[in-house]
Design an enzyme around this catalytic site. Structure first.
Site, mmCIF file in Angstrom:
data_model
loop_
_atom_site.group_PDB
_atom_site.id
_atom_site.type_symbol
_atom_site.label_atom_id
_atom_site.label_comp_id
_atom_site.label_asym_id
_atom_site.label_seq_id
_atom_site.Cartn_x
_atom_site.Cartn_y
_atom_site.Cartn_z
ATOM 1 N N TRP A 1 4.231 -0.286 9.913
ATOM 2 C CA TRP A 1 3.456 -1.506 10.177
ATOM 3 C C TRP A 1 4.323 -2.737 10.031
ATOM 4 O O TRP A 1 4.221 -3.686 10.823
ATOM 5 C CB TRP A 1 2.232 -1.578 9.271
ATOM 6 C CG TRP A 1 1.304 -0.427 9.512
ATOM 7 C CD1 TRP A 1 0.997 0.574 8.642
ATOM 8 C CD2 TRP A 1 0.594 -0.130 10.729
ATOM 9 N NE1 TRP A 1 0.139 1.475 9.235
ATOM 10 C CE2 TRP A 1 -0.123 1.069 10.511
ATOM 11 C CE3 TRP A 1 0.501 -0.753 11.973
ATOM 12 C CZ2 TRP A 1 -0.923 1.648 11.498
ATOM 13 C CZ3 TRP A 1 -0.308 -0.180 12.954
ATOM 14 C CH2 TRP A 1 -1.003 0.997 12.716
ATOM 15 N N ASP B 1 0.686 -8.719 5.051
ATOM 16 C CA ASP B 1 -0.244 -7.743 5.623
ATOM 17 C C ASP B 1 -0.766 -6.895 4.461
ATOM 18 O O ASP B 1 -0.047 -6.079 3.902
ATOM 19 C CB ASP B 1 0.501 -6.871 6.650
ATOM 20 C CG ASP B 1 -0.386 -5.766 7.231
ATOM 21 O OD1 ASP B 1 -1.565 -5.671 6.846
ATOM 22 O OD2 ASP B 1 0.121 -5.007 8.087
ATOM 23 N N LYS C 1 -9.508 -0.001 5.984
ATOM 24 C CA LYS C 1 -8.953 0.847 4.922
ATOM 25 C C LYS C 1 -9.714 0.643 3.608
ATOM 26 O O LYS C 1 -10.089 1.595 2.953
ATOM 27 C CB LYS C 1 -7.461 0.549 4.714
ATOM 28 C CG LYS C 1 -6.646 0.473 6.008
ATOM 29 C CD LYS C 1 -6.010 1.743 6.420
ATOM 30 C CE LYS C 1 -5.392 1.815 7.805
ATOM 31 N NZ LYS C 1 -4.661 0.703 8.362
#
Ligand code: PLP
Length: 334
Positions: free
Chosen positions: A79, A146, A170
């Site tokens: 990511w 993030d 998540k």
């Protein structure tokens, strides 16, 4: 609050207008809970957007950087590197450190952030590789982070952050909304045009209602935040997460069949990644887990082995089921 009869209206949340006072109350409470849980003051804007965390990979640099500006990024996994791939199209991006050389099994510490950098971008929890920041870089600039896979899993020093973004799916609720928290004084400094939908100021000004917000993911995120508050807030949920992570990592370390893939100091409280010392047993153990009702523990193909994702919503009793099975399997093989 029955699903089909929202607040006694005789209609569900999905049938009413997002501008109804009933949904406005949900949005207001969701925003207020974000501020309460994190201890945010008025310097920050809180918005619920769409497009996933992946949209933030480019929306953040578009809003914070002019073409000639520089920003620093740390590459700690899939990511993080996607965030870099998108950001390079908007400004000069310096990748100060990467743990790619060792399959992302640690969080780099050995770098300094240049004075000219507008911000430092990090990925607080590396979902796929199972590493997590347990320290926050001590820098003059703000951190852009993030937090998709560890949002609301522990307290954070918000004053260090200029921008935090997290896809809901998540740790907050169903897929479909992304929480963005941004320091308002960082906005409005770019000279290029920002399309309205990609301008944080537009969303802040309109209370996340510039266009139709994803009402259901926001509603469930709000309920999740109420639940976190009832767990004792972020320090309460942190204790629970630490306890859950401890039982799985203790077993990984004690069990002769298994080993962890991440440096112990950087292990994630959310995603415990581990492999077997004898890889030929992995299929058998995976099948055994499945037949014991444990689903979704196969590691990402780039790591192999197993990944136990133990997000906020996972109870300790479920982690214990896996731990017990690992123990039993070692006895059987030993
Ligand atoms: C899952 C994940 C993403 C991607 O989120 P989308 O909402 O699917 O775009 C980004 N960053 C991290 C850390 C993630 O875990």
């Amino acid at each position: 609050m029955a699903a089909k009869d929202f607040n006694g209206m005789g209609l569900s949340l999905l049938e009413i207008s997002h501008r109804s006072k009933q949904f406005m109350a949900v949005m207001d409470e969701a925003e207020a809970l974000v501020c309460e849980l994190l201890g945010l003051n008025d310097d920050y804007g809180v918005v619920f957007l769409t497009g996933g965390a992946s949209t933030q990979f480019f929306m953040a640099p578009m809003n914070l950087l002019n073409r000639d500006d520089r920003a620093s990024y740390i590459d700690t996994g899939v990511w993080a590197s996607k965030a870099i791939e998108e950001a390079v199209h908007f400004a000069h991006i310096d990748v100060l450190a990467s743990s790619k050389d060792s399959n992302y099994n640690y969080i780099p510490r050995d770098y300094s952030v240049p004075k000219y950098a507008k911000y430092l971008h990090i990925t607080s929890n590396n979902t796929i590789f199972g590493s997590q920041y347990h320290f926050w870089p001590d820098i003059e600039q703000c951190i852009v982070c993030d937090m998709s896979s560890d949002m609301f899993s522990r307290p954070i020093p918000v004053e260090k952050f200029g921008l935090i973004y997290a896809g809901a799916q998540k740790n907050m609720g169903p897929a479909g909304t992304t929480l963005v928290i941004v320091r308002k004084d960082l906005l409005g400094k770019v000279s290029h045009h920002l399309p309205s939908m990609l301008d944080y100021r537009v969303h802040i000004k309109n209370g996340s209602m510039y266009n139709t917000p994803p009402v259901f993911p926001i509603y469930v995120s709000m309920l999740t935040m109420r639940w976190i508050k009832a767990q004792g807030g972020l320090s309460g949920i942190q204790k629970i997460n630490e306890s859950k992570a401890k039982i799985i990592y203790d077993e990984i370390d004690a069990n002769p069949l298994f080993k962890g893939t991440v440096n112990t100091t950087d292990r994630s409280l959310m995603n415990a990644c581990f492999v077997m010392n004898d890889p030929t047993l992995e299929k058998e153990f995976g099948d055994l887990a499945k037949s014991n009702g444990i689903d979704g523990i196969a590691g990402h193909r780039s790591v192999g082995g197993f990944r136990a994702s133990i997000y906020n919503a996972m109870p300790q009793s479920s982690v214990q089921v896996l731990v017990d099975l690992m123990k039993e399997y070692a006895v059987k093989k030993g």
